[in-house]
Design an enzyme around this catalytic site. Structure first.
Site, PDB file in Angstrom:
ATOM      1  N   ILE A   2       7.426   4.722  -1.349  1.00 20.81           N
ATOM      2  CA  ILE A   2       7.323   3.675  -2.369  1.00 20.81           C
ATOM      3  C   ILE A   2       6.338   4.073  -3.456  1.00 20.81           C
ATOM      4  O   ILE A   2       6.577   3.885  -4.643  1.00 20.81           O
ATOM      5  CB  ILE A   2       6.895   2.340  -1.730  1.00 20.81           C
ATOM      6  CG1 ILE A   2       7.941   1.866  -0.722  1.00 20.81           C
ATOM      7  CG2 ILE A   2       6.677   1.280  -2.808  1.00 20.81           C
ATOM      8  CD1 ILE A   2       7.528   0.614   0.041  1.00 20.81           C
ATOM      9  N   GLY A   3       5.204   4.613  -3.035  1.00 15.79           N
ATOM     10  CA  GLY A   3       4.195   5.002  -4.019  1.00 15.79           C
ATOM     11  C   GLY A   3       2.928   5.448  -3.338  1.00 15.79           C
ATOM     12  O   GLY A   3       2.783   5.373  -2.116  1.00 15.79           O
ATOM     13  N   TYR A   6      -5.415   4.392  -1.235  1.00 12.59           N
ATOM     14  CA  TYR A   6      -5.763   4.715   0.137  1.00 12.59           C
ATOM     15  C   TYR A   6      -4.691   5.524   0.862  1.00 12.59           C
ATOM     16  O   TYR A   6      -4.759   5.689   2.064  1.00 12.59           O
ATOM     17  CB  TYR A   6      -6.051   3.419   0.899  1.00 12.59           C
ATOM     18  CG  TYR A   6      -7.040   2.541   0.189  1.00 12.59           C
ATOM     19  CD1 TYR A   6      -8.388   2.870   0.199  1.00 12.59           C
ATOM     20  CD2 TYR A   6      -6.637   1.427  -0.519  1.00 12.59           C
ATOM     21  CE1 TYR A   6      -9.311   2.093  -0.470  1.00 12.59           C
ATOM     22  CE2 TYR A   6      -7.555   0.642  -1.179  1.00 12.59           C
ATOM     23  CZ  TYR A   6      -8.898   0.974  -1.157  1.00 12.59           C
ATOM     24  OH  TYR A   6      -9.803   0.201  -1.823  1.00 12.59           O
ATOM     25  N   GLY A   7      -3.697   6.011   0.167  1.00  9.32           N
ATOM     26  CA  GLY A   7      -2.678   6.807   0.812  1.00  9.32           C
ATOM     27  C   GLY A   7      -1.274   6.424   0.396  1.00  9.32           C
ATOM     28  O   GLY A   7      -1.075   5.607  -0.497  1.00  9.32           O
ATOM     29  N   THR A   8      -0.306   7.025   1.064  1.00  6.59           N
ATOM     30  CA  THR A   8       1.091   6.825   0.716  1.00  6.59           C
ATOM     31  C   THR A   8       1.669   5.603   1.430  1.00  6.59           C
ATOM     32  O   THR A   8       1.355   5.334   2.584  1.00  6.59           O
ATOM     33  CB  THR A   8       1.912   8.078   1.102  1.00  6.59           C
ATOM     34  OG1 THR A   8       1.310   9.212   0.489  1.00  6.59           O
ATOM     35  CG2 THR A   8       3.346   7.953   0.629  1.00  6.59           C
ATOM     36  N   VAL A   9       2.530   4.882   0.710  1.00 12.81           N
ATOM     37  CA  VAL A   9       3.208   3.714   1.265  1.00 12.81           C
ATOM     38  C   VAL A   9       4.692   4.049   1.385  1.00 12.81           C
ATOM     39  O   VAL A   9       5.295   4.585   0.448  1.00 12.81           O
ATOM     40  CB  VAL A   9       3.022   2.478   0.367  1.00 12.81           C
ATOM     41  CG1 VAL A   9       3.692   1.261   0.996  1.00 12.81           C
ATOM     42  CG2 VAL A   9       1.539   2.211   0.130  1.00 12.81           C
ATOM     43  N   GLY A  53      -1.079   4.843  -3.353  1.00 13.75           N
ATOM     44  CA  GLY A  53      -2.144   3.954  -3.793  1.00 13.75           C
ATOM     45  C   GLY A  53      -3.493   4.601  -3.624  1.00 13.75           C
ATOM     46  O   GLY A  53      -3.612   5.812  -3.409  1.00 13.75           O
ATOM     47  N   LYS A  57       2.019   1.157   5.699  1.00  9.23           N
ATOM     48  CA  LYS A  57       0.813   1.629   5.019  1.00  9.23           C
ATOM     49  C   LYS A  57      -0.099   2.267   6.052  1.00  9.23           C
ATOM     50  O   LYS A  57      -0.509   1.621   7.012  1.00  9.23           O
ATOM     51  CB  LYS A  57       0.097   0.473   4.320  1.00  9.23           C
ATOM     52  CG  LYS A  57       0.983  -0.210   3.287  1.00  9.23           C
ATOM     53  CD  LYS A  57       0.225  -1.204   2.446  1.00  9.23           C
ATOM     54  CE  LYS A  57       1.161  -1.820   1.406  1.00  9.23           C
ATOM     55  NZ  LYS A  57       0.470  -2.691   0.454  1.00  9.23           N
ATOM     56  N   ASP A  62      -9.008  -6.920  -5.058  1.00 11.45           N
ATOM     57  CA  ASP A  62      -8.280  -5.918  -5.852  1.00 11.45           C
ATOM     58  C   ASP A  62      -6.981  -6.510  -6.392  1.00 11.45           C
ATOM     59  O   ASP A  62      -5.927  -5.887  -6.334  1.00 11.45           O
ATOM     60  CB  ASP A  62      -7.993  -4.676  -4.995  1.00 11.45           C
ATOM     61  CG  ASP A  62      -7.506  -3.488  -5.829  1.00 11.45           C
ATOM     62  OD1 ASP A  62      -7.826  -3.436  -7.041  1.00 11.45           O
ATOM     63  OD2 ASP A  62      -6.807  -2.618  -5.279  1.00 11.45           O
TER      64      ASP A  62
END
Length: 316
Positions: free
Chosen positions: A15-16, A20-23, A18, A38, A140
């Site tokens: 998905i993307g 803190y890491g990949t989703v 962020g 996540k 956030d």
């Protein structure tokens, strides 16, 4: 991912990436439904997973039982010990295809109808009031963390994760934007739930503008852009526990909200200013914002009225 995760969830797409890491988007092999995975790496304490992380995940899981319509659901938590010092935690959330950032980008000119903005803001504040009443500060909030379903339902995502993520890498400016941060965060002062209302104010204005309200390139520049709208705060309102003094900024007067957000109506401008109040003690709370006069003339059935149009915005 842990073997249990691989056995139960089939990754479909990335998905993307962020802060803190990949989703990942994945399919639940039991139900056939899509979920969002996540992965979070947490530094272990002497006794394994830190108690603070366990408590935070437990709190997020408890919210699932309330099934709030404007909160994305945490459906599962899987853990794997990578090394003696690190544990990987996989958070499994319900999947929603689009966030507010993409939704606004796809909205055709001249933009969202004011009734749709009002409806979406009501949903956003309803979800936020629920989080705050459960002692969760989002910290956030930005368009990327607000999901919009095909029927126009708004859902808050990535809430309550800041403390889980605290053991991770430092937040980089390439990923974490300053644009939605409250002044007390920019000044590195103490903060609590009012930070989320500031972010909501920035998002509220962006729904009309279809572009961010304050686009600073540093903390000081961001504050300067904020003061261009709300004026330089008084000495009385300036926090004492900060290294950046009030005298570092040029004196300026508050400007009419309509200069920055031309399409906003008077009651909306009033609510926006109450959200964009410099002093967090004087800033409106989510509960009061939800009951602001701006929302009192909301006609019945509005959500259904605009459902088809929202669907077109989402998938055109």
């Amino acid at each position: 991912m842990a073997m249990r995760v691989w056995e139960q969830y089939e990754p479909v797409a990335e998905i993307g990436i962020g802060a803190y890491g990949t989703v990942f988007k994945a399919r639940d092999l039991q139900s056939g439904k899509f979920v969002a995975l996540k992965n979070v790496r947490v530094q272990n304490s002497e006794n394994g997973l830190p108690l603070s992380t366990v408590r935070e995940v437990a709190l997020l899981k408890r919210l699932e039982h309330f099934d709030h319509p404007n909160i994305v659901r945490l459906m599962d938590v899987c853990t794997t010990t990578r090394t003696e010092r690190e544990t990987k935690v996989t958070l499994v959330f319900e999947h929603v295809d689009q966030d507010l950032k993409a939704y606004l980008e796809k909205t055709p000119p001249p933009g969202l109808p004011v009734e749709v903005i009002k409806d979406m803001m009501r949903q956003l504040l309803s979800g936020l009031d629920f989080l705050h009443s459960n002692c969760i500060v989002h910290r956030d909030l930005k368009p990327e963390n607000i999901l919009v379903t095909s029927s126009g339902q708004v859902k808050l995502a990535d809430f309550g994760l800041a403390r889980i993520y605290s053991c991770q890498m430092a937040l980089t400016p390439l990923v974490v934007t300053l644009w939605y941060r409250a002044p007390e965060v920019l000044l590195q002062s103490a903060y609590a739930t009012p930070v989320d209302l500031w972010s909501v104010g920035c998002i509220f204005a962006e729904m009309f503008r279809r572009k961010p309200l304050f686009c600073g390139i540093s903390e000081a520049d961001q504050l300067g852009k904020i003061f261009d709208l709300i004026g330089l705060p008084s000495e009385e309102d300036w926090p004492l526990d900060v290294s950046l003094p009030r005298c570092a900024f040029a004196a300026r007067s508050a400007q009419p909200v309509e200069k920055f957000v031309p399409e906003i109506e008077p009651l909306g401008a009033q609510l926006l200013l109450e959200m964009l109040t410099f002093n967090p003690c004087k800033r409106i709370c989510a509960f009061k914002a939800l009951h602001h006069q701006y929302f009192q003339d909301k006609s019945a059935g509005l959500h259904e009225k605009w459902e088809q149009r929202i669907f077109l915005y989402t998938y055109s």
